[in-house]
Write a protein that holds these residues in place. Structure first.
Motif, PDB file in Angstrom:
ATOM      1  N   LEU A 186       0.834  -1.194   0.000  1.00 20.25           N
ATOM      2  CA  LEU A 186       0.000   0.000   0.000  1.00 20.25           C
ATOM      3  C   LEU A 186       0.876   1.253   0.000  1.00 20.25           C
ATOM      4  O   LEU A 186       1.678   1.447   0.916  1.00 20.25           O
ATOM      5  N   GLN A 187       0.703   2.106  -1.023  1.00 19.48           N
ATOM      6  CA  GLN A 187       1.506   3.321  -1.068  1.00 19.48           C
ATOM      7  C   GLN A 187       0.671   4.604  -1.081  1.00 19.48           C
ATOM      8  O   GLN A 187       1.197   5.691  -0.828  1.00 19.48           O
ATOM      9  N   GLN A 188      -0.618   4.488  -1.364  1.00 13.21           N
ATOM     10  CA  GLN A 188      -1.471   5.675  -1.448  1.00 13.21           C
ATOM     11  C   GLN A 188      -2.832   5.322  -0.860  1.00 13.21           C
ATOM     12  O   GLN A 188      -3.400   4.275  -1.177  1.00 13.21           O
ATOM     13  N   LEU A 189      -3.369   6.212  -0.010  1.00 13.99           N
ATOM     14  CA  LEU A 189      -4.640   5.943   0.650  1.00 13.99           C
ATOM     15  C   LEU A 189      -5.368   7.253   0.919  1.00 13.99           C
ATOM     16  O   LEU A 189      -4.796   8.195   1.469  1.00 13.99           O
ATOM     17  N   TYR A 190      -6.643   7.308   0.502  1.00 11.74           N
ATOM     18  CA  TYR A 190      -7.487   8.473   0.759  1.00 11.74           C
ATOM     19  C   TYR A 190      -8.799   8.010   1.376  1.00 11.74           C
ATOM     20  O   TYR A 190      -9.427   7.057   0.902  1.00 11.74           O
ATOM     21  N   LEU A 191      -9.209   8.725   2.430  1.00  6.14           N
ATOM     22  CA  LEU A 191     -10.476   8.450   3.084  1.00  6.14           C
ATOM     23  C   LEU A 191     -11.363   9.687   3.039  1.00  6.14           C
ATOM     24  O   LEU A 191     -10.866  10.813   3.147  1.00  6.14           O
ATOM     25  N   SER A 192     -12.653   9.472   2.923  1.00  4.34           N
ATOM     26  CA  SER A 192     -13.600  10.571   3.020  1.00  4.34           C
ATOM     27  C   SER A 192     -14.914  10.050   3.564  1.00  4.34           C
ATOM     28  O   SER A 192     -15.217   8.855   3.449  1.00  4.34           O
ATOM     29  N   PHE A 193     -15.709  10.941   4.164  1.00  4.64           N
ATOM     30  CA  PHE A 193     -16.969  10.549   4.781  1.00  4.64           C
ATOM     31  C   PHE A 193     -18.114  11.264   4.103  1.00  4.64           C
ATOM     32  O   PHE A 193     -18.075  12.475   3.863  1.00  4.64           O
ATOM     33  N   GLU A 194     -19.128  10.482   3.768  1.00  2.00           N
ATOM     34  CA  GLU A 194     -20.334  11.004   3.122  1.00  2.00           C
ATOM     35  C   GLU A 194     -21.517  10.741   4.052  1.00  2.00           C
ATOM     36  O   GLU A 194     -22.012   9.618   4.151  1.00  2.00           O
ATOM     37  N   PRO A 195     -21.991  11.771   4.794  1.00  2.00           N
ATOM     38  CA  PRO A 195     -23.074  11.547   5.768  1.00  2.00           C
ATOM     39  C   PRO A 195     -24.386  11.202   5.092  1.00  2.00           C
ATOM     40  O   PRO A 195     -24.647  11.580   3.948  1.00  2.00           O
ATOM     41  N   SER A 196     -25.210  10.460   5.821  1.00  2.00           N
ATOM     42  CA  SER A 196     -26.544  10.119   5.315  1.00  2.00           C
ATOM     43  C   SER A 196     -27.405  11.367   5.244  1.00  2.00           C
ATOM     44  O   SER A 196     -27.235  12.312   6.024  1.00  2.00           O
ATOM     45  N   GLU A 197     -28.336  11.355   4.287  1.00  2.00           N
ATOM     46  CA  GLU A 197     -29.274  12.462   4.198  1.00  2.00           C
ATOM     47  C   GLU A 197     -30.253  12.372   5.358  1.00  2.00           C
ATOM     48  O   GLU A 197     -30.804  11.318   5.640  1.00  2.00           O
ATOM     49  N   SER A 198     -30.452  13.485   6.011  1.00  2.00           N
ATOM     50  CA  SER A 198     -31.344  13.499   7.182  1.00  2.00           C
ATOM     51  C   SER A 198     -32.807  13.477   6.749  1.00  2.00           C
ATOM     52  O   SER A 198     -33.142  13.874   5.632  1.00  2.00           O
TER      53      SER A 198
END
Length: 284
Positions: free
Chosen positions: A272-284
């Motif tokens: 593993l040399q590259q890693l990106y994380l992101s969060f997408e919240p649920s629609e309320s």
């Protein structure tokens, strides 16, 4: 089963005779024996037999680690499909005759074209007195088209009309890239890593340059913040590969979705040399 080097070996009922249009009449063209100009190489074949050749080219795509079953490796075929010298045709049009720039180049004996919509085709045509032929195939779709004609230098098809039928009327979908074994294995490890940051797993999984981009402390803090927002983990979705060493997947959680993208090193033991994380919240 219907491919020959010499036309005089072909059963007469199978042999197409070549003509030219001259003086408002059809005139027979002399057939050429095997040699420098005999079918520009001497091979005479049928559409059915030639389709096997085109199918073999298509079998090289998408790139994968399956067993080889041809006289040359799939990677060799893909080299043939890779332009060595490319040029831009800014005034090109698509199959609807609308402006659509294209990049063209010559590979090993084949012409390669990619238009502004990303449609890639590989092709070659040829002609000699009495005949004209063309073939084209679309690696991303697994589709090939071949046409032979027995008129001097004929272009035996309306290619743009055929493309319109295939890619607009039929709306063909591209072939899906299979997930490589190493990518699937690393997906499971990446999912564990971002939740545990186990030193033993880090030792096994991470490339030597991984923490050069962002320190361990910052990566752990980023992941913790995302998982705190996401809440309880519910499930992990299948990976969507970009190639055999790169892909993305998502983790479904109580409060939304965590998106993960990663790239592996091009080593024998891909790390593993590259890693990106992101969060997408649920629609309320």
């Amino acid at each position: 089963k219907n491919t020959y080097w010499e036309y005089d070996k072909i059963p007469k009922e199978l042999l197409a005779i070549g003509y030219r249009w001259e003086d408002d009449q059809w005139k027979l063209e002399p057939m050429l024996h095997d040699g420098s100009y005999g079918a520009m190489g001497g091979l005479i074949t049928s559409i059915e037999d030639f389709s096997k050749y085109v199918s073999f080219h298509l079998s090289a795509w998408p790139p994968r680690s399956d067993a080889e079953n041809g006289p040359v490796q799939r990677s060799t075929l893909r080299e043939m499909h890779t332009p060595q010298f490319s040029s831009l045709n800014a005034e090109a049009t698509d199959f609807n005759e609308k402006p659509c720039a294209s990049v063209s180049g010559y590979g090993y004996g084949l012409g390669i074209h990619t238009n502004c919509k990303g449609l890639k085709l590989v092709r070659h045509g040829g002609a000699l007195p009495g005949f004209g032929s063309n073939y084209v195939f679309y690696p991303d779709y697994g589709v090939g088209i071949m046409a032979f004609g027995n008129l001097t230098y004929t272009a035996p098809w309306p290619l743009k009309k055929i493309e319109k039928l295939l890619f607009e009327s039929l709306d063909l979908a591209p072939r899906k890239l299979p997930v490589s074994v190493i990518l699937k294995e690393r997906q499971q490890q990446v999912s564990q890593l971002i939740q545990s940051w186990s030193p033993d797993l880090e030792e096994e999984l991470l490339a030597e340059n991984f923490y050069m981009d962002k320190s361990r402390e910052h990566r752990m803090a980023e992941a913790k913040e995302i998982f705190d927002k996401a809440g309880t983990v519910l499930s992990t979705n299948e990976i969507k590969p970009e190639n055999q060493l790169r892909g993305s997947f998502s983790i479904k959680a109580e409060n939304g979705v965590i998106n993960i993208f990663f790239t592996l090193t091009p080593e024998k033991e891909a790390k593993l040399q590259q890693l990106y994380l992101s969060f997408e919240p649920s629609e309320s």
